[in-house]
Each structure stands twice: as structure tokens, then as C-alpha cells.
Design a protein around this motif. Sequence first.
Motif, mmCIF file in Angstrom:
data_model
loop_
_atom_site.group_PDB
_atom_site.id
_atom_site.type_symbol
_atom_site.label_atom_id
_atom_site.label_comp_id
_atom_site.label_asym_id
_atom_site.label_seq_id
_atom_site.Cartn_x
_atom_site.Cartn_y
_atom_site.Cartn_z
ATOM 1 N N SER A 39 0.698 -1.216 0.025
ATOM 2 C CA SER A 39 -0.055 -0.012 -0.149
ATOM 3 C C SER A 39 0.747 1.134 -0.042
ATOM 4 O O SER A 39 1.504 1.424 1.013
ATOM 5 C CB SER A 39 -0.927 -0.039 1.174
ATOM 6 O OG SER A 39 -1.861 -0.948 1.164
ATOM 7 N N PHE A 94 3.040 -1.158 4.595
ATOM 8 C CA PHE A 94 2.960 0.301 4.805
ATOM 9 C C PHE A 94 4.246 0.901 4.645
ATOM 10 O O PHE A 94 4.205 1.956 5.318
ATOM 11 C CB PHE A 94 2.086 0.533 5.931
ATOM 12 C CG PHE A 94 0.605 -0.429 6.117
ATOM 13 C CD1 PHE A 94 -0.474 0.126 5.117
ATOM 14 C CD2 PHE A 94 0.543 -1.369 6.898
ATOM 15 C CE1 PHE A 94 -1.429 -0.676 5.279
ATOM 16 C CE2 PHE A 94 -0.614 -2.032 7.151
ATOM 17 C CZ PHE A 94 -1.405 -1.687 6.144
ATOM 18 N N THR A 112 2.358 4.458 0.845
ATOM 19 C CA THR A 112 1.868 5.136 2.065
ATOM 20 C C THR A 112 2.633 6.479 2.007
ATOM 21 O O THR A 112 4.031 6.498 1.814
ATOM 22 C CB THR A 112 2.429 4.387 3.424
ATOM 23 O OG1 THR A 112 1.573 3.235 3.191
ATOM 24 C CG2 THR A 112 2.145 5.332 4.384
ATOM 25 N N LEU A 133 -2.508 5.432 0.847
ATOM 26 C CA LEU A 133 -2.770 5.634 2.348
ATOM 27 C C LEU A 133 -2.036 6.806 2.971
ATOM 28 O O LEU A 133 -0.835 6.950 2.439
ATOM 29 C CB LEU A 133 -2.171 4.577 3.228
ATOM 30 C CG LEU A 133 -2.378 4.517 4.814
ATOM 31 C CD1 LEU A 133 -3.621 4.650 5.275
ATOM 32 C CD2 LEU A 133 -1.570 3.478 5.649
#
Length: 223
Positions: free
Chosen positions: A4, A28, A6, A52
Motif C-alpha cells: 500500500s 505500509f 504510503t 494511504l
Amino acid sequence: MTSSRTILIEPNRLFRQGLKHLLSGTRFEVDAEFNAVELACSAAETAGMPDLVISGQPVRDEAGLRALREAFPTARIVVLADDLSVDVLRAAMGGGADGFLSKSVSPEALIQSLQLVMLGEKVFPTNLASMLLDMTAAGPQHSVRGLSPREQEILQALVTGASNKMIANELGITEATVKVHLKTLLRKLDVNNRTQAAIWAMNNGFTADSVPVPTRCLQALSA
């Protein structure tokens, strides 16, 4: 392991470096970092669209988070806060945050919370969410603004943080129908997203008590 992308926003350099180290090797892992929301927003065009955004900048009002939401409209936004108060939680929710956690949260709880957020859950400290509901439960009767009974049911479900799929299953309608009702609902309330609609609902006497859809709030654990 699905990665993800980030972005981390944190004014405290030491805490920012510590959090980067903590997230290193996880899904992350931090791709870009900034010491202020304004800098992250101004770099949006060149930084690319993240999955994110983690922000540790103090939440003084909804404006900063709304700017983040506008700059990164498809990203999940998680606030790490020093001050776990109802007022700050209200501002975070009104600004479109998907998660609200204490900076003293344990590493395990942080990773679990981020995973839940990426699954589409709303993650807030249970005690604060309950206090927010208690404060609004004693408020005025429903101000419905011409909402249909179905729209009121959906509005109550939004208070619980329910997804479109959960609402559809509970009400026995399709997700497409839920989306149509939700679009009309946002227009009638003059709000931009489901979180702002939930805040409006709680401020106008709606509670989750009459909706048997489980709220997925995660209690932030101390380190």
C-alpha cells in the motif's frame, strides 16, 4: 504481501523517523514523507496518488484534513493524535478521516488498524466514539431535511460506519440501490462524503441504536 503506497506527514522529525522504521518491511512502508499537511498537498501532483496517508499533524479543525482529502481523493487517511478528545475526533471525522488513533498505540495495534482501514473499515477509539454518540443522543429530534424513510435508514447505518455492502445486506436491497440513495442523501444534506453525513446525523439526533449493523471500531491500545 500486497503493498500500500504510503505517505507520512509528521512535524516531529524524531517521531517521523521512528514511524518510518516501524513500518519498514511491512505493506505500509513509507514512500514519501512531509513535515506539514500543506507541503504534502502542494506536492500531490508530483508525488503521485497514495493508497494511504498517515498524518500526525495536530488536528485543530476540519480544514487541514479536507485539504488532504481533496489532494488525495482516493487515499485512506489515518490521523495519529496526541490529544484523544471528543472535539478532535469530531474534527477528524468531519474532515474525512478513515482512522483516528493515539500516537501511543502499540506497534501491533497500529498495523492491525491500518489493515482494517485498507479493508474499508472506519477505525476510531471505542470509548471516544461512544462518548460522541452519547453527546448527540441527548440532542434534538431528527431533522430530516425531506429525507425518505429509506434514506433515514441509510443515514442511521452510516453512523455505525457500515459499508455499502453491509447496508445492502441489512436492508435487503442491492449495493447499486444503496449508492443511488447515498448520492441523493449527500446532496440533500449538502455534504461531500459519508463521514460528513454521519457527523451531520449524530449532530441532529440520529444514533446507531436502532440499526443492528455492527460498528467496526478498534480500541487503541497503549504501547
